[in-house]
Design an enzyme around this catalytic site. Structure first.
Site, PDB file in Angstrom:
ATOM      1  N   SER A   1      -3.955 -23.795   4.153  1.00  0.00           N
ATOM      2  CA  SER A   1      -3.799 -24.211   5.544  1.00  0.00           C
ATOM      3  C   SER A   1      -3.109 -25.563   5.568  1.00  0.00           C
ATOM      4  CB  SER A   1      -5.159 -24.330   6.229  1.00  0.00           C
ATOM      5  OG  SER A   1      -5.044 -24.972   7.483  1.00  0.00           O
TER       6      SER A   1
ATOM      7  N   TYR B   1     -14.095 -27.555   5.816  1.00  0.00           N
ATOM      8  CA  TYR B   1     -12.998 -26.598   5.655  1.00  0.00           C
ATOM      9  C   TYR B   1     -11.732 -27.257   5.115  1.00  0.00           C
ATOM     10  CZ  TYR B   1      -9.360 -23.247   6.881  1.00  0.00           C
ATOM     11  OH  TYR B   1      -8.279 -22.391   6.853  1.00  0.00           O
TER      12      TYR B   1
END
Length: 245
Positions: free
Chosen positions: A146, A168
């Protein structure tokens, strides 16, 4: 006639993973649909087959040693090798209002759980599948990361204005770092390994908050999975090119 290439996509029963499987299938790959949930996995396989994809289900929980071992055995029996591994399975972990994980109140167990799936799970699956990948003439590994993994972007308020995700985001930075270590180890071999950011894709992963479709999110992963020999390795890509670490 050229031999059919074989791919395995983890977390492929829905969202980006499903579209990566569909895209590779459309290119003529035989695709293993890796997923934990039996019903969702078989539904995805059925949908892919109805679209003309040569798909087969692979029961796979990336956090379980036994599950991964059994997945290797199944792929061995079904197809005998792997040409492509796409490590797509991942979790964000619980977050507060506004999809925020506040580092000042973060539960360490939450971090452990996220890393177990997003990093250790990738290592577990990759290492287990390596003997099958080494049987390929052109093995490719793609780790779905990401842009929030980019320390360069995260540290610059002018380039990143998204929420703080203290479990995350670092887990994906960790994944990127591991990807680089694999690339170093694979230097001088035919194995190419890269990380990819699919962009902000509207899926149930983020409550369908996003500007991109799963098909759009899958595009660069598919490109990296089908790189020609001599292509880039140990890099981090999005649609527009390389992302800074």
């Amino acid at each position: 006639m050229s031999e059919t290439k074989i791919a395995l996509v983890t977390g492929a029963n829905k969202g980006i993973g499903y579209e990566v499987a569909a895209g590779l299938g459309a290119l003529g790959y035989r695709v293993g649909v890796g997923a934990r949930d039996e019903t969702r996995r078989e539904d995805a396989v059925g949908k892919l087959r109805a679209a003309g994809v040569d798909a087969f289900g692979v029961p796979l929980d990336v956090t379980g040693d036994r599950s991964v071992t059994e997945a290797v055995e199944l792929v061995e029996r079904q197809v005998g090798r792997l040409d492509v591994l796409v490590n797509n399975a991942g979790i964000s972990g619980e977050s507060g209002p506004g999809w925020v994980q506040d580092p000042t109140t973060l539960d360490p167990d939450l971090v452990r759980n996220v890393v177990e799936t997003n990093v250790i799970g990738v290592i577990r699956v990759t290492n287990a599948m390596l003997p099958l990948l080494r049987r390929s003439a052109s093995p490719r590994i793609v780790n779905v990361s990401s842009s929030v993994a980019s320390l360069t972007r995260q540290a610059d308020p002018n380039t990143y204005v998204g929420p703080v995700m203290a479990a995350y985001s670092p887990s994906k930075s960790f994944l990127n770092a591991v990807t680089v270590q694999y690339a170093r180890q694979f230097a001088g071999t035919d194995i190419l390994i890269n990380a990819v950011c699919p962009g902000l894709v509207a899926t149930d992963f983020n409550g369908f908050y996003g500007t991109r479709t799963p098909e759009q999110g899958a595009a660069t992963a598919i490109r990296l999975a089908t790189l020609p020999d001599g292509g880039p390795t140990g890099s981090f890509f999005e649609d527009d090119g390389v992302i800074p670490w």
